[in-house]
Design an enzyme around this catalytic site. Structure first.
Site, PDB file in Angstrom:
ATOM      1  N   ASP A  81       0.832  -1.189   0.000  1.00  0.00           N
ATOM      2  CA  ASP A  81       0.000   0.000   0.000  1.00  0.00           C
ATOM      3  C   ASP A  81       0.875   1.252   0.000  1.00  0.00           C
ATOM      4  OD1 ASP A  81      -2.928   0.860   0.562  1.00  0.00           O
ATOM      5  OD2 ASP A  81      -1.778   1.996   2.061  1.00  0.00           O
ATOM      6  N   GLU A 127       1.595  -0.555  -5.071  1.00  0.00           N
ATOM      7  CA  GLU A 127       0.383   0.246  -5.277  1.00  0.00           C
ATOM      8  C   GLU A 127       0.751   1.713  -5.162  1.00  0.00           C
ATOM      9  OE1 GLU A 127      -1.646   1.967  -2.678  1.00  0.00           O
ATOM     10  OE2 GLU A 127      -3.643   1.969  -3.522  1.00  0.00           O
TER      11      GLU A 127
END
Lengths: 681, 681
Positions: B411, B440
């Site tokens: 993330d 990401e």
């Protein structure tokens, strides 16, 4: 601009990257040899040739524009500087990098002295500007900023600790005011001022800067390296009376003629004693006789080798006098460096180890099987005594430097090891940064570029064979719009003693005119081999050959310089135009413009300061009048759309009033195949 | 292929170049630290990312094609080898480089094992082949070759000295025969044979090879890194009865559904305890209440942090069982690595030094002023205790590896230092080369590429926002036809829990179909966030937002998986097509073909062996039937001009007989917006 002490590069995240691809690290971050808090990344630094392996090139007074991608994780603001220094300086000069777009930053510096410059980039997190940016948003959103003011106060106080007297006092005063609620409004206004960020930047601590792991180099040459017109002439053909072997004194007498045409460099083929063994006769006849004068490139005889002068040309003193007299005429003498030997060269006896020996005891002559060049022994650079050989060849160069020569045209450098040239040029320029080397390597593109990268100041090009509009645009775009522009300085020759193109053989006076104008206006450096060129000598030795008939390489020629059809007036005019218009004095501004006629080519050039702009249109056909519409890139020319502008043809003094991008041109190759417009805004 | 002992790189001419740009050398060549007889130049080695600073990427079974420019001074023939080895091997494997054109040479090797491979290039003068080439020309010109035969004989004898028994005898026999005039004709024939050059090459001494100064690296991953379909699902929404908090056991029950659609990876958002302080309510309501389930990305509570499991999901044993059961269904579980903390995370008390403290004693929460994310504390990577922090975060990864996880979706990696990721990924993959990391980072392009370069196995892309034909072609050309292809493995997502594009909000079923087909056929790796995707969830939280209304990020959702309009059948079919056709299983073969309609996009892909070729045509309009003529690049497809060929639509099983490059297509987005043709030759 700020001075900082030169420090060795500390290890950086960039070092880490290299390690990570090749070694295994201990699990603890502290073993990395880096500080994990170094958060800014620097990449994509330009100019950078082959990963920084080779220097770029500039001349004194030019600018180096440096760009780099800078970014960090998260949302912090960053800042960075371009650092540069001359090799003679111990401290870096620093200039702030300015954000361009897409994480690209830029700054530029001017090179003011010959020699090497170094440049690199440093960047860091700018905590104060990050704080200011967020503070502005908070204030705009009318948020409570009490705590944020305290954070900012700490940053300001920290800078104050490192600041000088007055600035320290000012910063401390601001910090002190930030504690008082009643002054909030005024305080907030003060701390959001960009000037405060500048002040704090001056003293800010950025403990974990990222320093680019390479110091990139610029070779800076004197101005002549970047701009000059060369004239090649055989001294032995300079005698005023036909048939006599010309001398340096005859060359002196020729100086007003050459200087009068506006040339800057007088390049002489080898001036050394010529071998007698297997001496070539006229038109490269392998069975020369004692009357033959031989090829100046068959260097060395009983009289001496590469440091000797052919007795028929004169003495060392005559040569030095020619150099001096040339200077008085605004001409620099360039000598030929052809590192090969005739069988009679003193090296053959003194240093037999420098040559390849065949099993029958003979020395290997030059060959391109089945062709044999028995008058030439190549040096064998793979011999065990290569270091004395390298040293000797350097001594040859230094010998001629001592005679006053500062420019060398190097014959076939691609037939000697690349490492040798790199060493030689660097060695020579270390003591004599004003010495220039022109590479005569008519060979494959990557080899030509390699020689330029490793140090040759200028390079011959494929110009002679780039004749169609498409070829010219493609080639000059490669030379001026890619990385090639950073290390390869083209020197454009429409002819040489070895190159009489088919086009020149058949195109008549118009093609000599157009090829001359192309050479002199497409590049800042160009040259012709004369008087063959201005007298439009065009007879090949035989059909399909690019060799001249009765080439001066093998015989003495007499030339009638006063022939009424000589191009000398045109040459004189074009050279004057080049000198008077700075637009011609660098290569990088070249831009092509569209013309709706494949026989017409149009291009412009601008001076670095943008004040001098020229537009050249050439009819490439030697036969027919051609006309067409030029579609100018007005923005590139510095013109406003809609405004009328004046173009003055510097060749004819004709003046035209133009408006907008589309303009009509018509050129008759039989009168004048080109326009050289100066654009007046 | 030949094995050679691995040796440290001796100094080379390349080293010299670096020195010459940064230091001054003594005048004697012997001080150079190089051998001036090393005459071959190696440059332009590809692939090479940022000057060799970063490795390229491959999966097991793929090929690395290496090219380099090799040349030397003069006219000698040269030869070279590609050297490569796995990090676990001590010796280099060598493959001959083959001349391509323009001084370019090429060889390729297959990577067979996970981990790092290294490759580099070595080249040298091939004296025997140079001699053979000249000898052929001499013989053709009927020259006396007596002395040349003696030269060749010496070369053959020298090789014989290093040859093994039989070969030595053969070489000596040939050398002996070369002395005898009467056998000349036969001898000449023998010594000109190419096989003799091969034999001699095997034993030749090339004392001054140039060894490229870099060992370039390849990260080799398992096959899944290069090909896979991802399915993201919130475990807490997997309960069969609406409203109940789903568990890992509920996820198990969902496995047949996900596996039945043909997915390869089951990606779970964070499964850890969720903070209570400032916990968000439904639709990101900052005033959540005790009923709120909170965001899984607000990690950490009294129950534990990044190594703990949310009690409502189950136990560690439940999780390990889910991992095992997934495997039985052909699915790999991917976990989320979101290195940030809720205010209740144990780190906050245990390691206050890892967070930023404000002057009022509070800890700095995440902000993007004026927005505040008070439920999240970012880690402060600039803290003095950064090495224990790095170590702890690595331990988190290792913890989940120990639970059986081999894929991590990271993330927002661009909000943590680049050096940290480079270290972490390298550290983890050292012991676990089968672990894969998906980045990401929906941020600026250079940052996304940097993360890929420094080690992320795969990366999210801009695919969701590349919607027009021009945008798609431009973007996928950048991804697959530039250096980016060597280090950046795209993973294409038409939606994520954060990304409901405007197009999906308004395009209805046709746009869900076309975007799915584009994702699954433009890239070897793609993913969807389900069941929102297959159930065509398209309601935004508010006008102009890309957030879902009633987002699963903040609440538990129940989904009717059996809805008749579900896209699961299409998804199942496309995933089967992807598995059955190797053309879909690598990214590099993608080629776009022209279509004379801006709403139709056509592209093809081929398997590495060329045996499987597919052509995809997609109607990008969700509203209208579009038709047009596809202009195929037949050569790229491996088709002969003039021969008819069969195309079978794998979506509909319809079959068409085509001939030549131009073919008509028509697509109705309301029935099926795409063709996925397999081409049969």
């Amino acid at each position: 601009m700020k001075q900082s002490k030169q420090k060795p590069n500390p290890p950086t995240a960039v070092t880490l990257e290299t390690q990570l691809t090749s070694t295994r690290l201990a699990g603890d971050g502290s073993d990395l040899g880096i500080d994990g808090r170094r958060r800014v990344v620097i990449e994509g630094v330009r100019p950078e040739i082959d990963g920084g392996r080779f220097p770029i090139k500039r001349v004194v007074g030019q600018t180096v524009v440096v760009e780099a991608d800078l970014f960090t994780d998260g949302h912090d603001e960053i800042a960075g500087v371009l650092r540069y220094r001359h090799e003679g300086e111990q401290t870096w000069s620093e200039l702030s990098l300015v954000f361009v777009e897409n994480d690209r930053w830029r700054a530029s510096f001017e090179v003011r002295h010959q020699g090497l410059y170094y440049y690199t980039v440093t960047a860091w997190i700018d905590h104060f500007r990050s704080w200011q940016r967020d503070m502005r948003k908070r204030v705009a959103a009318d948020q409570d900023v009490t705590v944020d003011l305290l954070i900012g106060r700490d940053l300001i106080k920290a800078a104050a600790l490192r600041a000088d007297g007055g600035d320290a006092a000012r910063l401390n005063a601001i910090a002190a005011a930030m504690g008082h609620g009643e002054e909030r409004e005024r305080t907030v206004k003060t701390v959001l001022e960009p000037e405060l960020a500048d002040l704090i930047t001056r003293y800010a601590d950025h403990p974990w800067p990222t320093i680019y792991d390479k110091e990139l180099a610029v070779i800076v040459d004197r101005v002549r390296a970047g701009f000059g017109a060369w004239y090649e002439v055989f001294p032995r053909s300079c005698a005023s009376d036909a048939g006599r072997h010309g001398t340096f004194k005859d060359c002196e007498a020729r100086l007003p003629y050459v200087a009068g045409m506006g040339f800057d460099v007088l390049y002489l083929p080898p001036i050394h004693p010529i071998g007698r063994t297997f001496r070539k006769g006229k038109n490269n006849d392998p069975n020369g006789n004692s009357d033959s004068v031989g090829s100046p490139w068959a260097i060395g005889a009983a009289e001496g080798g590469h440091t000797a002068i052919h007795p028929d040309l004169g003495t060392e003193e005559d040569f030095r006098r020619l150099v001096r007299k040339s200077e008085e005429h605004g001409l620099e003498v360039a000598l030929d460096l052809a590192f090969q030997c005739s069988p009679d060269h003193p090296y053959v006896k003194q240093h037999p180890e420098w040559f390849m020996h065949r099993p029958d005891g003979t020395i290997q002559y030059a060959e391109n099987p089945p062709k044999k060049y028995q008058d030439i022994y190549p040096l064998n650079f793979e011999n065990d005594q290569w270091t004395p050989l390298w040293q000797e060849l350097k001594d040859v160069v230094v010998h001629w430097i001592d005679q006053g020569v500062r420019i060398f045209r190097v014959d076939n450098p691609h037939t000697k090891p690349f490492a040798f040239w790199q060493w030689l040029i660097r060695e020579v320029k270390r003591d004599h940064p004003d010495v220039l080397f022109l590479s005569e390597a008519f060979t494959r593109p990557k080899i030509m570029y390699r020689l330029a990268k490793l140090g040759f100041t200028q390079s011959y090009t494929y110009f002679a064979w780039r004749q169609s509009k498409w070829e010219l645009i493609q080639y000059f775009t490669e030379l001026t719009k890619t990385d090639v522009r950073e290390f390869f300085r083209p020197n454009l020759w429409p002819n040489t003693p070895d190159i009489l193109t088919e086009q020149l053989q058949h195109g008549g006076r118009p093609i000599f005119m157009s090829r001359f104008i192309l050479a002199a206006t497409l590049g800042a450096n160009y040259g012709i081999y004369g008087p063959a060129f201005e007298l439009m000598e065009h007879r090949p030795q035989r059909q399909g050959s690019e060799e001249y008939l009765d080439s001066e390489k093998y015989e003495i020629r007499a030339w009638d310089l006063d022939r009424p059809d000589s191009l000398k007036e045109l040459i004189c005019r074009v050279n004057r135009i080049r000198h008077e218009n700075p637009a011609f004095q660098n290569d990088l501004s070249l831009i092509f413009h569209q013309v709706d006629n494949d026989e017409l080519i149009a291009y412009s050039r601008r001076s670095a300061d943008g004040k001098n702009t020229v537009l050249i249109v050439v009819n490439l056909s030697p036969h027919y009048v051609h006309s067409g519409w030029v579609q100018l890139d007005l923005q590139a020319l510095g013109l406003q759309t809609g405004n009328p502008y004046q173009v003055v043809d510097l060749l004819t003094d004709a003046s035209y009033s133009w408006q907008g991008p589309r303009n009509y041109v018509q050129l008759d190759p039989h009168s004048m195949p080109a326009h050289i417009f100066r654009i007046h805004m």
